[in-house]
Design an enzyme around this catalytic site. Structure first.
Site, PDB file in Angstrom:
ATOM      1  N   SER A  80      21.422  22.602  -4.746  1.00 16.04           N
ATOM      2  CA  SER A  80      20.721  22.394  -6.008  1.00 16.04           C
ATOM      3  C   SER A  80      19.211  22.518  -5.796  1.00 16.04           C
ATOM      4  CB  SER A  80      21.108  21.040  -6.604  1.00 16.04           C
ATOM      5  OG  SER A  80      20.594  20.890  -7.904  1.00 16.04           O
ATOM      6  N   HIS A 103      23.623  21.422 -14.046  1.00  8.36           N
ATOM      7  CA  HIS A 103      24.342  22.638 -13.636  1.00  8.36           C
ATOM      8  C   HIS A 103      25.445  23.038 -14.611  1.00  8.36           C
ATOM      9  CE1 HIS A 103      22.231  23.151  -9.858  1.00  8.36           C
ATOM     10  NE2 HIS A 103      22.373  21.861  -9.627  1.00  8.36           N
TER      11      HIS A 103
END
Length: 312
Positions: free
Chosen positions: A93, A203
């Site tokens: 991430s 996400h």
């Protein structure tokens, strides 16, 4: 002679903890990097990491720049001590931003600006309480995908967003859908399902407004060709100068395929994984994904000493 091929991995949000910088007060390179980052952010990262309560530390707008700064401070300290070349860098991430700094594709001040603006955009994308994330333990990826589709409901969103390790998938979406999933996953045989303490459905497709905001932020950022191979977490392609900005934008609405990323490194001949950042989240995941690899952590000075010896 034993062939050693290390890859460096950089953690994301969730690796932070109160006091996470305190062990490095005596390391010049580390201190200089945190001081530089504090000046760039106009935020005392030493004070934040040492004295903030856990809820303040966990705020996305604080956590993401702090984790990037700490990860690069650890990486620079390790590189000052270790003669071993690192051909690969990957990040989980927001950790991909750290990987790009390590590869020379982003300057640290620009990376910190991106991390802060990314965090602000993610927090603003969905109203508080509307969406969230949950970890599903003990089910295979396909089963979790099917459960997400079944539990999303009419007009709702629920998507698998972190494929962290075999039997460990994080989902994100609307909270009512997550509540339905908790029951359905247990009925399907999950060992555990728990909501994560984050401020939004990261996400997932609900982050599209954040992706658009980040794209605007990146317009004025300079990127250069990476000196290390960096694997994008969304496309699973090796980063190029042209791919970096689109990949950082796409990442906000795409799943992190950590299992595949680590296995890609293993297939390429990597022998050692080195986690550069606070905590041991990725160390533990990598050991589950690729048990044959040696996995080292740098989050404390004694771990760095052990890593330098192991790789020399």
């Amino acid at each position: 002679m034993i062939r050693i091929v290390p890859a460096c991995v950089f953690p994301g949000q969730g690796s932070q903890s109160v006091g996470m910088l305190s062990a490095w007060r005596g390391e010049r390179v580390f201190v200089e990097t945190i001081d530089e980052a504090s000046d760039v952010l106009d935020l005392d990262l030493w004070h934040l990491s040492q004295h903030a309560d856990p809820a303040e530390l966990a705020r996305t707008v604080n956590t993401q720049p702090l984790v990037v700064a700490a990860s690069i401070a650890i990486y620079r300290t390790w590189q000052a001590q270790s003669p071993v070349a690192v051909p690969w860098a990957i990040g989980h991430s927001v950790g991909e931003i750290s990987a790009l700094v390590a590869a020379g594709a982003l300057a640290l001040p620009d990376a910190l600006h991106i991390a802060r603006q990314r965090a602000l955009a993610m927090m603003a994308a969905v109203a508080p309480g509307v969406g969230g994330m949950a970890a599903v333990i003990g089910l295979d990826d396909l089963t979790v995908e099917r459960l997400c589709s079944a539990c999303a409901g009419g007009g709702g969103v629920l998507e698998p967003v972190n494929f962290n390790a075999p039997g460990q998938v994080v989902v994100a979406g609307h909270m009512p859908a997550i509540e339905r999933l908790k029951m359905a996953a247990r009925e399907a045989g999950a060992k555990m399902v728990f909501v994560l303490p984050v401020s939004g459905p990261f996400h997932s497709s609900l982050m599209q407004p954040a992706a658009e905001a980040l794209a605007r932020c990146l317009d004025d950022i300079r990127v250069t060709a990476p000196s290390l191979r960096v694997l994008h977490g969304n496309s699973l392609e090796v980063a190029t100068e042209a791919s970096i900005k689109p990949a950082l934008v796409a990442q906000l609405t795409a799943p992190v395929r950590w299992t595949v990323m680590v296995r890609h490194l293993e297939a390429d001949g990597v022998t050692h994984i080195v986690e550069s950042g606070p905590g041991e989240v990725l160390t533990n995941l990598c050991r589950r994904v690729a048990p044959a690899l040696s996995v080292l952590t740098l989050h404390l000075p004694q771990g760095m000493e052990a890593a330098v010896l192991a790789l020399s």
